[in-house]
Write a protein that holds these residues in place. Sequence first.
Motif, PDB file in Angstrom:
ATOM      1  N   VAL A  75      -2.388   6.728   4.524  1.00 24.01           N
ATOM      2  CA  VAL A  75      -1.908   5.364   4.307  1.00 24.01           C
ATOM      3  C   VAL A  75      -0.573   5.149   5.007  1.00 24.01           C
ATOM      4  O   VAL A  75      -0.329   4.104   5.626  1.00 24.01           O
ATOM      5  CB  VAL A  75      -1.771   5.066   2.800  1.00 24.01           C
ATOM      6  CG1 VAL A  75      -1.066   3.725   2.566  1.00 24.01           C
ATOM      7  CG2 VAL A  75      -3.137   5.060   2.130  1.00 24.01           C
ATOM      8  N   PHE A  76       0.298   6.153   4.937  1.00 24.23           N
ATOM      9  CA  PHE A  76       1.681   5.980   5.385  1.00 24.23           C
ATOM     10  C   PHE A  76       1.847   6.006   6.898  1.00 24.23           C
ATOM     11  O   PHE A  76       2.457   5.102   7.482  1.00 24.23           O
ATOM     12  CB  PHE A  76       2.548   7.071   4.758  1.00 24.23           C
ATOM     13  CG  PHE A  76       4.009   6.952   5.083  1.00 24.23           C
ATOM     14  CD1 PHE A  76       4.720   5.807   4.755  1.00 24.23           C
ATOM     15  CD2 PHE A  76       4.682   7.974   5.724  1.00 24.23           C
ATOM     16  CE1 PHE A  76       6.065   5.686   5.047  1.00 24.23           C
ATOM     17  CE2 PHE A  76       6.023   7.871   6.018  1.00 24.23           C
ATOM     18  CZ  PHE A  76       6.724   6.717   5.681  1.00 24.23           C
ATOM     19  N   SER A  79       0.836  -1.212   0.000  1.00 23.89           N
ATOM     20  CA  SER A  79       0.000   0.000   0.000  1.00 23.89           C
ATOM     21  C   SER A  79       0.865   1.253   0.000  1.00 23.89           C
ATOM     22  O   SER A  79       0.587   2.214  -0.738  1.00 23.89           O
ATOM     23  CB  SER A  79      -0.930   0.002   1.216  1.00 23.89           C
ATOM     24  OG  SER A  79      -1.792  -1.112   1.198  1.00 23.89           O
ATOM     25  N   CYS A  80       1.905   1.256   0.821  1.00 24.92           N
ATOM     26  CA  CYS A  80       2.822   2.401   0.847  1.00 24.92           C
ATOM     27  C   CYS A  80       3.524   2.572  -0.493  1.00 24.92           C
ATOM     28  O   CYS A  80       3.739   3.689  -0.967  1.00 24.92           O
ATOM     29  CB  CYS A  80       3.854   2.229   1.963  1.00 24.92           C
ATOM     30  SG  CYS A  80       3.196   2.469   3.613  1.00 24.92           S
ATOM     31  N   ASP A 119       9.571   5.650  -0.565  1.00 21.88           N
ATOM     32  CA  ASP A 119      10.478   6.157  -1.606  1.00 21.88           C
ATOM     33  C   ASP A 119      10.146   5.556  -2.966  1.00 21.88           C
ATOM     34  O   ASP A 119      10.162   6.240  -3.993  1.00 21.88           O
ATOM     35  CB  ASP A 119      11.927   5.847  -1.236  1.00 21.88           C
ATOM     36  CG  ASP A 119      12.396   6.625  -0.027  1.00 21.88           C
ATOM     37  OD1 ASP A 119      12.150   7.843   0.031  1.00 21.88           O
ATOM     38  OD2 ASP A 119      13.005   6.025   0.867  1.00 21.88           O
ATOM     39  N   ALA A 120       9.846   4.253  -2.971  1.00 24.30           N
ATOM     40  CA  ALA A 120       9.544   3.578  -4.229  1.00 24.30           C
ATOM     41  C   ALA A 120       8.251   4.076  -4.855  1.00 24.30           C
ATOM     42  O   ALA A 120       8.059   3.983  -6.076  1.00 24.30           O
ATOM     43  CB  ALA A 120       9.464   2.073  -4.002  1.00 24.30           C
ATOM     44  N   SER A 121       7.340   4.623  -4.029  1.00 21.64           N
ATOM     45  CA  SER A 121       6.057   5.082  -4.563  1.00 21.64           C
ATOM     46  C   SER A 121       6.224   6.244  -5.542  1.00 21.64           C
ATOM     47  O   SER A 121       5.326   6.512  -6.348  1.00 21.64           O
ATOM     48  CB  SER A 121       5.122   5.495  -3.417  1.00 21.64           C
ATOM     49  OG  SER A 121       5.622   6.631  -2.733  1.00 21.64           O
ATOM     50  N   ALA A 122       7.366   6.918  -5.485  1.00 24.08           N
ATOM     51  CA  ALA A 122       7.621   7.992  -6.459  1.00 24.08           C
ATOM     52  C   ALA A 122       7.733   7.439  -7.869  1.00 24.08           C
ATOM     53  O   ALA A 122       7.636   8.200  -8.847  1.00 24.08           O
ATOM     54  CB  ALA A 122       8.909   8.734  -6.083  1.00 24.08           C
ATOM     55  N   LEU A 149      -8.891  -1.809  -3.464  1.00 23.16           N
ATOM     56  CA  LEU A 149      -8.310  -3.021  -2.879  1.00 23.16           C
ATOM     57  C   LEU A 149      -7.808  -2.758  -1.465  1.00 23.16           C
ATOM     58  O   LEU A 149      -7.942  -3.607  -0.570  1.00 23.16           O
ATOM     59  CB  LEU A 149      -7.163  -3.526  -3.758  1.00 23.16           C
ATOM     60  CG  LEU A 149      -7.568  -4.104  -5.122  1.00 23.16           C
ATOM     61  CD1 LEU A 149      -6.335  -4.441  -5.952  1.00 23.16           C
ATOM     62  CD2 LEU A 149      -8.422  -5.353  -4.928  1.00 23.16           C
ATOM     63  N   PHE A 150      -7.247  -1.580  -1.250  1.00 21.84           N
ATOM     64  CA  PHE A 150      -6.766  -1.214   0.081  1.00 21.84           C
ATOM     65  C   PHE A 150      -7.924  -1.152   1.069  1.00 21.84           C
ATOM     66  O   PHE A 150      -7.823  -1.619   2.203  1.00 21.84           O
ATOM     67  CB  PHE A 150      -6.051   0.137   0.010  1.00 21.84           C
ATOM     68  CG  PHE A 150      -5.470   0.593   1.321  1.00 21.84           C
ATOM     69  CD1 PHE A 150      -4.564  -0.188   2.015  1.00 21.84           C
ATOM     70  CD2 PHE A 150      -5.838   1.814   1.864  1.00 21.84           C
ATOM     71  CE1 PHE A 150      -4.031   0.238   3.232  1.00 21.84           C
ATOM     72  CE2 PHE A 150      -5.317   2.252   3.075  1.00 21.84           C
ATOM     73  CZ  PHE A 150      -4.408   1.454   3.744  1.00 21.84           C
ATOM     74  N   LEU A 151      -9.056  -0.602   0.626  1.00 23.78           N
ATOM     75  CA  LEU A 151     -10.242  -0.534   1.471  1.00 23.78           C
ATOM     76  C   LEU A 151     -10.748  -1.941   1.806  1.00 23.78           C
ATOM     77  O   LEU A 151     -11.121  -2.217   2.957  1.00 23.78           O
ATOM     78  CB  LEU A 151     -11.340   0.257   0.758  1.00 23.78           C
ATOM     79  CG  LEU A 151     -12.693   0.343   1.470  1.00 23.78           C
ATOM     80  CD1 LEU A 151     -12.551   1.060   2.807  1.00 23.78           C
ATOM     81  CD2 LEU A 151     -13.711   1.060   0.584  1.00 23.78           C
TER      82      LEU A 151
END
Length: 583
Positions: free
Chosen positions: A191-192, A74-75, A218-221, A253-255
């Motif tokens: 989320v974070f 999610s992050c 960091d990877a979410s960028a 999906l997160f929900l």
Amino acid sequence: MSLVRHVTSHEGIDRESETASLQLGRRRSHSISYDPTSSHGSGDLQPAEKLDSIGADQISQYTRVAQVVVGVISCMLASGITFGYAALKTILVDEKVYRDLCTKDELHEDVRICYLQDQKLNLMFVVASVTANVTALPIGALLDRYGPRVSGIIGSFLLSIGAVFVASAPQLPFDAYITGYFLLAFGGTFVFVPSFHLSNAFPKYQGLILALVTGAFDASAAVFLAFRLLYNGTRGRFGLRQFFLAYLAVPILFLACQVTFMPARSYETRAELSERMDQARDSAQDIHDSDDELEAGELRRVRSEREEERRQTLTDITDLLGTAKELREYRDKEEEKRAISGVWGAMHGQSAWQQMRSSWFILIALLTVITMLRMNFFISTIWSQYRAMLDSPSKADRVNAFFDVALPIGGVATVPFIGLLLDHLSTVTVLSILVSVSTAFGILGVIPALWAAYCNVILFVLYRPLYYSTMSDYAAKVFGFATFGRIYGTLIAVSGLCTLAQPGLQALVHDAFDESPVPVNLILAGLGLVVGLTLVIFVAFKAREMRAERSEPGVTDPLLQPNRKNSGSIDRMSTLREAQDEV
């Protein structure tokens, strides 16, 4: 960028001085909270205000593994996507977003991006950056009071609405690009921040899980980098509308995970588990006041069941925290880190207001404001800067493309090395490294050469996570965990709000310096150098002063004293283990 992203530890021990001196101290364990609203001296909420946490021993291992995996993913997909703005901005320019703000002359010259269009596009990022920092404060309060599930559900809805707004922006009667991007940043923080508590799902691997969560941020960028590759590969057919409608799958999906198996309450910290371990060792827990109402045979059965349940709880918690040897090693390692820092405990035990009025806080706050402004200015204007300095849009495109790839990779790759630096070097040394790298970044940022641009990007993606981690580490070591929520929350809020000065910097570049970013970069680098050197000198002086006071005859260094409470727990655990082995 967001300062919420890097936390070096989720809990720790504070030294609370008996007097105003640094002579003797007692230590209490605290866990990090981003809630700045607590008014109690310990920094903890009253039981009625804070939602009870749950022990990891009460949840199956497979469920906890699934929760950590979902939290990290999610992050990776949602927490910091707005900070991949450099990749998204090129698409927004190609899609002619805010093109209507250009003058007739600029349209006639067919400039790729005009001044007012650039300002409005950069405002999207400024709003997102401020949001990501400032909203950590209300989210921290909500998390402590209502738990991670409520936070996650709110985050899912915010991300969904934000994605719909951006996808439908041309058809909406208001500026849905900025509004949608604001909601994406707001939802990402929802989320974070709650993901940090997942590190307590496996206390023995707390550091690894925190590193995974931070690396995922960091990877979410790279989410918008992937979008840009799809956009270019399909020659624009997979555009903004298609991407953001497809992105709706992420919050949905997160929900679904939140309402099914993700935890409704935060996990207990090591300190809370240790307290329950001590209670489980107490055989008096098997005796209740209501026992007088039971028959002798029934009483023996009930007490036997209670004893069995208590021993099982003790075994489960022991498996979570580790063996006596592992606990001793953990304690010794933490003591060594505090001793190496040289400044641990400098302001522990003082009120948040006293800490905020000190030079310790004022200097790090000034440096953080300058650093945040420099970094956000660089991220949102990297293409414009190098177009002007290299006098070539194609070369600026190459630098921008390199930056899009390097930003997430640099953030993830540096995570383990940053931990080593913070654990094995003194705070003065780490701050000195930061100032040196910051100065080098400023020098390379004014050299009009392609090689200097690439070197500057590499330096930036390495410096950025190091600075944020160092700042949170500094706050915990100097100010303590008891006031961490208020101190760190104030730092990120103030630095975030100061990011609103970025449009003024861009106006200065355009109006006063004829599109050259060099003067502004030199000014910011100079300010960073002056404040950074002042901070290093101040911390070095204070660290030497603290060493001198601790070395005075008759004064026992609190860093070298064992934690009596924890030592007793470990010794009792060792005795229990030996007894079990004999049986």
